[in-house]
Write an enzyme that holds these catalytic residues in place. Structure first.
Site, short mmCIF file in Angstrom:
data_model
loop_
_atom_site.label_atom_id
_atom_site.label_comp_id
_atom_site.label_asym_id
_atom_site.label_seq_id
_atom_site.Cartn_x
_atom_site.Cartn_y
_atom_site.Cartn_z
N ASP A 55 27.21 49.70 57.15
CA ASP A 55 27.66 48.82 58.27
C ASP A 55 27.59 47.32 57.82
OD1 ASP A 55 27.85 48.15 61.18
OD2 ASP A 55 27.68 50.24 61.38
N HIS A 70 25.45 44.87 65.65
CA HIS A 70 25.95 46.23 65.58
C HIS A 70 25.20 47.31 64.33
CE1 HIS A 70 29.06 49.34 64.28
NE2 HIS A 70 29.47 49.03 65.49
N SER A 103 31.00 54.30 67.22
CA SER A 103 30.03 53.33 66.16
C SER A 103 28.47 54.05 66.62
CB SER A 103 30.16 52.02 66.44
OG SER A 103 31.02 51.44 65.70
#
Length: 489
Positions: free
Chosen positions: A126, A158, A430
């Site tokens: 990521d 994130h 995600s």
């Protein structure tokens, strides 16, 4: 905040990911979608009309009625605690929604038996790993960083939000945080780095992808996936959040004027943008990736006047790729029109794929909207259901792949509460991918003495079916559910 990154050529040249400060795959409203390897959106904002150097693709949760799969067909929807809400009502996101989903899907019961993923490793591919002290306190798993640059901004969370979810579901695992950036080359470097470790990686969790390629499992990045999975590693990838911002089809030009007809009467796709809105558009088609010979141009007509054009040459020379991309900040609000032109007027075979960072006003094609990583063979591809309603998110990308394989494989919850996103729900596929990665670790520990264990098969066959009986191109085998495992208690 939808975050599954779409890794792009430079996705930078194309990218898909999400964070409160970055745009999500289809909406650019700050919700990351396709996890991004899509770019993180850091750096100064470009001036109006200026091309974007690192666009993101994200998605939104706009309250539209989800399509396709629901957990119950008895009228109304099942609440996160398993109760039925009255038809038409929508449960409010509960601050403990992840815990309740863990109860529903059998994770809490396995924790009670001290099954936590102990002794197993998960590589989280990521970006955006900013971690404040409060979030650090929620990362129960053993964390190892495999990246050099730690200068993340406070809104670049994130990746660390994905780590939170894995840590909650499988607190006994060891997590390697690997920053893959926003390019396919970043994925390749991450795989090489993992293969050089003395420790074997059991599971890869990736919430990034790219919106251009063959979408048939033959893209170059799939070779990197094969390097990992050939050694027994289970690769889990977010499906993406592009169902509402994708079109695909063959080039048809009945009047012979060189422009593709999206319908018999329509040679454009309308796209409504507000002034100052960032937008990215990618067009790709099946061709030699290093020396494309089919030549298409991509055009975006502005409201009133002006246009943006991507007209890279494709003449079969080395270095010419079958991709066109437009990126800009809308100079004015209104309806923009996307057009595709065949440069040489030939009758070109094969399908084209078009992705944008904003929902299309018309001609949406929800099928075949999964990115190239999610289309790789031996990958478990995960779509998203809203944890508050247990209905499929309208933006969750759908299959099949271009070569006809069923995708996605599983569904898992998004809109979950994390420390990284504070009071906002972590939305997008995600969030769904790391949920399944954590479940896979629990399965591996639970059946560690079984030499014939096929973790992928266990996850699929124990899932709770959604929608019509059997696997489908919207929800795959259904909601991941470890409470359906046949084990000796």
């Amino acid at each position: 905040m939808r975050l599954i990154s779409f890794i792009l050529i430079s996705l930078s040249a194309l990218a898909i990911l999400a964070s409160p400060s970055t745009s999500g795959i289809c909406d650019g409203d700050g919700r990351a979608l396709y996890g991004g390897l899509l770019a993180s959106g850091t750096g100064p904002a470009p001036a109006e009309g200026e091309a974007l150097s690192s666009p993101q693709i994200g998605a939104r949760d706009d309250g539209k009625t989800p399509l396709g799969c629901v957990l119950s067909d008895e009228g109304g929807s099942m609440g996160i605690d398993g109760s039925m809400d009255e038809e038409g009502s929508e449960p409010v996101l509960d601050s403990h929604s992840l815990r309740r989903m863990m109860d529903i899907t059998g994770i809490s019961a396995l924790h009670a038996r001290n099954i936590t993923g102990r002794g197993l490793t998960i590589a989280l591919l990521d970006s955006q790993f900013y971690c404040d002290p409060e979030t650090a306190g929620k990362l129960n798993a053993d964390i190892v960083t495999l990246y050099d640059d730690e200068s993340y901004g406070k809104d670049e969370v994130h990746g660390i939000a994905c780590a939170e979810l894995i840590s909650s579901i499988a607190p006994g695992v060891k997590i390697y945080l690997v920053d893959v950036g926003i390019t396919e080359e970043g994925v390749a470097r991450a795989v090489e780095r993992l293969l050089e470790l003395e420790e074997r990686i059991d599971i890869v969790s990736c919430s990034s992808d790219f919106p251009f390629g063959g979408f048939d499992g033959e893209d170059a990045v799939c070779q990197d996936v094969e390097k990992m999975t050939s050694n027994g590693t289970l690769w889990i990838n977010a499906a993406g959040n592009e169902a509402l911002c994708h079109w695909s089809g063959e080039f048809k030009d009945p009047d012979g004027n060189g422009y593709l007809n999206f319908s018999p009467e329509d040679e454009s796709i309308n796209l409504t943008l507000e002034r100052g809105k960032e937008v990215s558009i990618w067009l790709s088609w099946k061709d030699d990736w290093e020396a494309a010979a089919l030549d298409y141009d991509l055009r975006l007509d502005h409201p009133g006047r002006g246009r943006s054009v991507s007209d890279n040459p494709q003449r079969g020379y080395m270095g010419q790729k079958p991709v066109e991309t437009i990126r800009l900040v809308a100079p004015r609000g209104g309806t923009y029109q996307i057009k595709i032109r065949s440069y040489d007027g030939a009758d070109h075979p094969g399908r084209l794929h078009l992705f944008t960072t904003c929902d299309l006003d018309e001609h949406q094609v929800q099928n075949t909207s999964i990115g190239i990583l999610g289309c790789c063979r031996n990958v478990v591809t995960v779509g998203a259901i809203n944890i508050s309603t247990l209905e499929i998110q309208p933006y969750s990308s759908r299959g099949p792949t271009e070569d006809g394989r069923q995708k996605p494989d599983l569904m898992a919850p998004d809109n979950v509460t994390t420390s990284s996103y504070a009071t906002e729900g972590f939305v997008g596929t995600s969030a769904a991918a790391p949920f399944v990665a954590g479940c896979a670790a629990l399965v591996l520990e639970l059946f560690k003495d079984d030499p014939d264990l096929d973790v992928r098969r266990v996850l699929l066959e124990s899932a709770t079916d959604l929608g019509p009986p059997g696997p489908d191109e919207i929800c795959g085998w259904g909601l991941v559910n470890l409470s359906n495992l046949e084990v000796n208690i």
